[in-house]
Design a protein around this motif. Structure first.
Motif, mmCIF file in Angstrom:
data_model
loop_
_atom_site.group_PDB
_atom_site.id
_atom_site.type_symbol
_atom_site.label_atom_id
_atom_site.label_comp_id
_atom_site.label_asym_id
_atom_site.label_seq_id
_atom_site.Cartn_x
_atom_site.Cartn_y
_atom_site.Cartn_z
ATOM 1 N N ILE A 1 0.838 -1.202 0.000
ATOM 2 C CA ILE A 1 0.000 0.000 0.000
ATOM 3 C C ILE A 1 0.873 1.253 0.000
ATOM 4 O O ILE A 1 0.594 2.231 -0.700
ATOM 5 N N LYS A 2 1.983 1.235 0.757
ATOM 6 C CA LYS A 2 2.884 2.385 0.768
ATOM 7 C C LYS A 2 3.547 2.566 -0.597
ATOM 8 O O LYS A 2 3.715 3.696 -1.059
ATOM 9 N N PHE A 3 3.936 1.451 -1.216
ATOM 10 C CA PHE A 3 4.508 1.535 -2.564
ATOM 11 C C PHE A 3 3.482 2.142 -3.532
ATOM 12 O O PHE A 3 3.815 2.999 -4.357
ATOM 13 N N HIS A 4 2.222 1.707 -3.391
ATOM 14 C CA HIS A 4 1.166 2.207 -4.274
ATOM 15 C C HIS A 4 0.947 3.707 -4.067
ATOM 16 O O HIS A 4 0.740 4.445 -5.036
ATOM 17 N N ARG A 5 0.974 4.163 -2.802
ATOM 18 C CA ARG A 5 0.816 5.597 -2.545
ATOM 19 C C ARG A 5 1.908 6.394 -3.259
ATOM 20 O O ARG A 5 1.643 7.429 -3.877
ATOM 21 N N ARG A 6 3.143 5.913 -3.160
ATOM 22 C CA ARG A 6 4.268 6.607 -3.811
ATOM 23 C C ARG A 6 4.056 6.651 -5.320
ATOM 24 O O ARG A 6 4.309 7.670 -5.966
ATOM 25 N N MET A 7 3.568 5.560 -5.882
ATOM 26 C CA MET A 7 3.371 5.501 -7.334
ATOM 27 C C MET A 7 2.229 6.421 -7.761
ATOM 28 O O MET A 7 2.323 7.116 -8.782
ATOM 29 N N THR A 8 1.151 6.458 -6.983
ATOM 30 C CA THR A 8 0.027 7.318 -7.363
ATOM 31 C C THR A 8 0.400 8.796 -7.242
ATOM 32 O O THR A 8 -0.090 9.624 -8.004
ATOM 33 N N GLU A 9 1.265 9.126 -6.267
ATOM 34 C CA GLU A 9 1.752 10.506 -6.185
ATOM 35 C C GLU A 9 2.507 10.869 -7.457
ATOM 36 O O GLU A 9 2.326 11.951 -8.015
ATOM 37 N N LEU A 10 3.352 9.965 -7.916
ATOM 38 C CA LEU A 10 4.122 10.212 -9.136
ATOM 39 C C LEU A 10 3.192 10.385 -10.336
ATOM 40 O O LEU A 10 3.377 11.281 -11.155
ATOM 41 N N LEU A 11 2.176 9.518 -10.431
ATOM 42 C CA LEU A 11 1.232 9.615 -11.542
ATOM 43 C C LEU A 11 0.384 10.875 -11.439
ATOM 44 O O LEU A 11 0.006 11.460 -12.460
#
Length: 744
Positions: A577-587
């Protein structure tokens, strides 16, 4: 005064001494001013580094706090929670509804995986009960947990009892415990039904601030948005000295003997770090001491030379310059140097080696090449090969291995003294020479900092020979110089564009050297697999790739992320979930700059909700989103380029009669270089810029020649040719006959 003047005029030695001292003072004064400016730059860099390290820890805490606030607010609006809190009668549906509330509460917390939460429970005013760990407790029974948490029962009552306020708040206990209280009610007005209570794990906060471990003495304070002190480590007894000026800002301030860094986070929390100046600026103090030794040595040596030269006969400057040019007696006798410019010119003229060194810039190009290589600055293989060729580096190998070594293995960078710095410089060069002489394949070196050096070695599939050489080098350093070193060896790299990853591996392996193990090979077990993998270099390359529409680069980074996080680290739900948050911030950043559709992010979130350890679907959706972003960028770029080409063509048609019209003038008009303009024009128009301009001019000339009153000279001048000869050549080249023949 007259006596001193008489001594000066009558004593040539005194005159020469004064002359030399004056010559010495001017460059020293310049150096002192330069060093002062340099020290200020270093101090600013150290301050910026302190802010960066603190912000990095704050970002992790901020992320957890935001997640906690979001999930607690969501839970406080739960219909099941409000209905259960309003019940005053116990019946057959009471226990079932309590189980429903427990399940909803636990599921929301399990999804977020918030490490800041140590204990959590729900208190209900109406029946004076508590839901804790999937069980219902009367308060008199729950009291034993309260005592285990070092709270007095009356204090706990005050914390939970807040009948009217709906505002979430932090509560600090007498023992320093921290709790987050979120009241809930059935209606907007009226008494509260109860409160969601979260005990904050201060050990987790301290873990996010683990950079403090490198300081022995410090004070760290955290205040919430209400300016309430919720965390402190006050080794400097600085609490009473805190200023309200630091509560709503970010910056660095030096107060007496302390350096104070204060940062305001997005969630309203204020972080204040107080360090003694000698700790905060330790690196600068070492540098200042080293420079002071150099200056004193230079002054002493300069004075000795001045006294010596003053005792010599002849004019001071000519004596000094004759020493420099003693290798050429004839020139020394014939030339009388009148100015410093003449001296430098003469030295250069008679020293071909110096001229060659001044013109030879390949060492600087090599350093820049390996800096860009290790920092992943090269965009593609073509750019990499071009810069390597320009720097004189032959990249003939297919496989490469990175070695990281550190001199004085048991010494810290900030503890090296002046003597050690000189030893490091000499021994580093000896090590590089030793390895180059004994290693049969090409190898290159890049100094990462004073103590650490990267070596890039051309290898076969097997690295046994390299490992044996490193062991031999380690033993040689111990035997010859009594210097211990640590060595880290990366995996084999097949693509130099990815060598940055191998540099990370070598550095991790080197840092893992312990006790008598001074040479370590990289393996996944050496990394911190408790956190997800998403380094800054990959983030930067993904952002750059998406902004430029380079799908190949973005795809390569996605493959690395998938391999590192799921094939190697096997992320659990919390880390995923933390990895996903980082990725969605980038997107989301791409959404702001490119107008990308947020619906795609929601589509990606569905794969997160269904995550059960299998990441294939998630990365398929992520790949689809990134590829679509790159496609949109390429399409927009192509559309923009076509528009630019159209505008350029219209500009040419309007100004073809300007004899000075060319790539240079059009480039200035449209803000681009001649080379870039020529390239995009040929791609967009299907012909060269010069051919297009000539075609416009000749077509116009043909129309004008149909009018007998227009002379050839007038036509040539009207369509932008400086001479009739150049017009005739262009006309015949395009039309196949001369203007006169065309008119006939």
């Amino acid at each position: 005064m007259r006596h001193i003047n008489r001594i000066y005029r009558n004593n040539s030695v005194v005159r020469f001494l004064v002359s030399y001292v004056l010559v010495l003072i001017i460059p020293l004064a310049t150096l002192l001013y330069g060093f002062k400016s340099a020290f200020q730059v270093v101090e600013n860099n150290i301050n910026e580094s302190s802010i960066f390290v603190l912000r990095n820890g704050i970002a992790k805490i901020d992320e957890e706090v935001k997640a906690l606030q979001g999930i607690s607010l969501q839970m406080s609006q739960s219909t099941n929670l409000k209905d259960f809190g309003g019940k005053t009668v116990v019946n057959s549906a009471y226990s079932k509804q309590a189980l429903g509330v427990m399940e909803e509460y636990n599921n929301s917390l399990r999804y977020q995986g918030i490490k800041l939460i140590k204990n959590n429970y729900i208190y209900f005013n109406t029946r004076d009960i508590v839901i804790f760990e999937n069980s219902l407790y009367r308060v008199d029974i729950f009291e034993r947990y309260i005592k285990l948490w070092n709270m007095e029962f009356d204090e706990w009552r005050r914390m939970c009892a807040n009948e009217n306020s709906r505002k979430p708040r932090f509560f600090v206990t007498k023992e320093g415990g921290l709790n987050y209280i979120v009241p809930f009610a059935k209606e907007l007005r009226g008494d509260n039904l109860g409160a969601l209570v979260y005990e904050i794990n201060k050990s987790a906060i301290r873990k996010y601030l683990n950079f403090l471990d490198e300081y022995k003495i410090y004070s760290m304070f955290i205040l919430n948005s209400d300016k309430q002190l919720i965390y402190k480590e006050d080794k400097l007894d600085y609490l009473e000295k805190l200023s309200e000026d630091w509560y709503n800002e970010s910056g660095i301030m030096n107060v007496e003997n302390e350096s104070i860094t204060y940062i305001s986070a997005d969630n309203g929390w204020q972080y204040i770090l107080v360090l003694p100046k000698q700790v905060a600026l330790k690196q600068l103090n070492s540098l200042e001491s080293f420079v002071m030794v150099l200056i004193v040595s230079a002054i002493t040596l300069g004075l000795l030379i001045s006294v010596y030269l003053s005792l010599q006969q002849g004019r001071p400057l000519n004596t000094l310059f004759s020493m420099i040019t003693s290798s050429n007696t004839q020139i020394r006798q014939e030339i009388s140097f009148q100015s410093m410019g003449e001296v430098v010119t003469e030295i250069l003229r008679n020293n071909e080696t110096l001229l060659e060194e001044l013109e030879y810039d390949k060492p600087y190009l090599k350093k820049a090449f390996f800096h860009n290589l290790i920092k992943a600055e090269f965009v593609n293989t073509a750019e990499l090969n071009y810069m390597a060729k320009k720097a004189g580096i032959e990249l003939t190998g297919e496989n490469y291995c990175v070695v990281s070594f550190k001199l004085f293995a048991n010494n810290d960078f900030y503890e090296v003294d002046e003597q050690t710095l000189e030893e490091v410089r000499i021994i580093s060069q000896l090590v590089m020479n030793y390895l180059n002489e004994r290693y049969k394949e090409p190898a290159w070196f890049y100094k990462r900092n004073t103590l650490v050096t990267f070596g890039i070695f051309t290898v076969k599939e097997d690295t046994t020979n390299l490992k044996e050489l490193l062991q031999e080098t380690f033993e040689w350093l111990v035997a010859e110089y009594n210097v211990e070193t640590n060595w880290g060896i990366s995996k084999v790299c097949k693509n130099l564009l990815d060598i940055w990853k191998n540099c990370e591996e070598a550095a991790i392996a080197m840092q893992a050297c312990r006790d008598k193990r001074h040479i370590m090979e990289y393996s996944l077990g050496l990394e911190n697999t408790e956190e997800f993998y998403f380094p800054y270099i990959i983030e930067e390359k993904m952002v750059t790739g998406m902004k430029s529409g380079d799908w190949a680069a973005v795809e390569g980074m996605l493959k690395i992320l998938a391999k590192e996080n799921f094939a190697h680290r096997h992320l659990d739900r919390s880390r995923f979930i933390k990895f996903h948050r980082r990725m969605t911030e980038l997107l989301s950043w791409q959404e702001e700059s490119l107008g990308y559709n947020q619906e795609k992010i929601y589509w990606l979130n569905e794969a997160v909700i269904n995550y059960d350890g299998e990441y294939t679907e998630y990365f398929e959706r992520l790949t689809n989103i990134c590829q679509e972003i790159c496609t949109v960028v390429q399409q927009n770029r192509s559309k923009h380029r076509k528009q630019i080409i159209s505008e350029i063509m219209e500009y040419i048609k309007d100004n073809y009669n300007d004899s000075g019209l060319g790539l240079s003038k059009v480039g200035v008009e449209f803000g681009m270089s001649e080379g870039y303009l020529s390239t995009i024009f040929k791609e967009g128009a299907g012909m060269n810029f010069t051919d297009f301009l000539e075609q416009i001019r000749i077509d116009t000339a043909c129309e004008m020649l149909k009018n007998p009153e227009n002379t050839v000279h007038k036509v040539a001048e009207s369509v932008g040719y400086n001479s009739i000869q150049s017009f005739r050549r262009a006309f015949k080249r395009t039309m196949g006959l001369s203007p006169k023949e065309y008119r006939a």
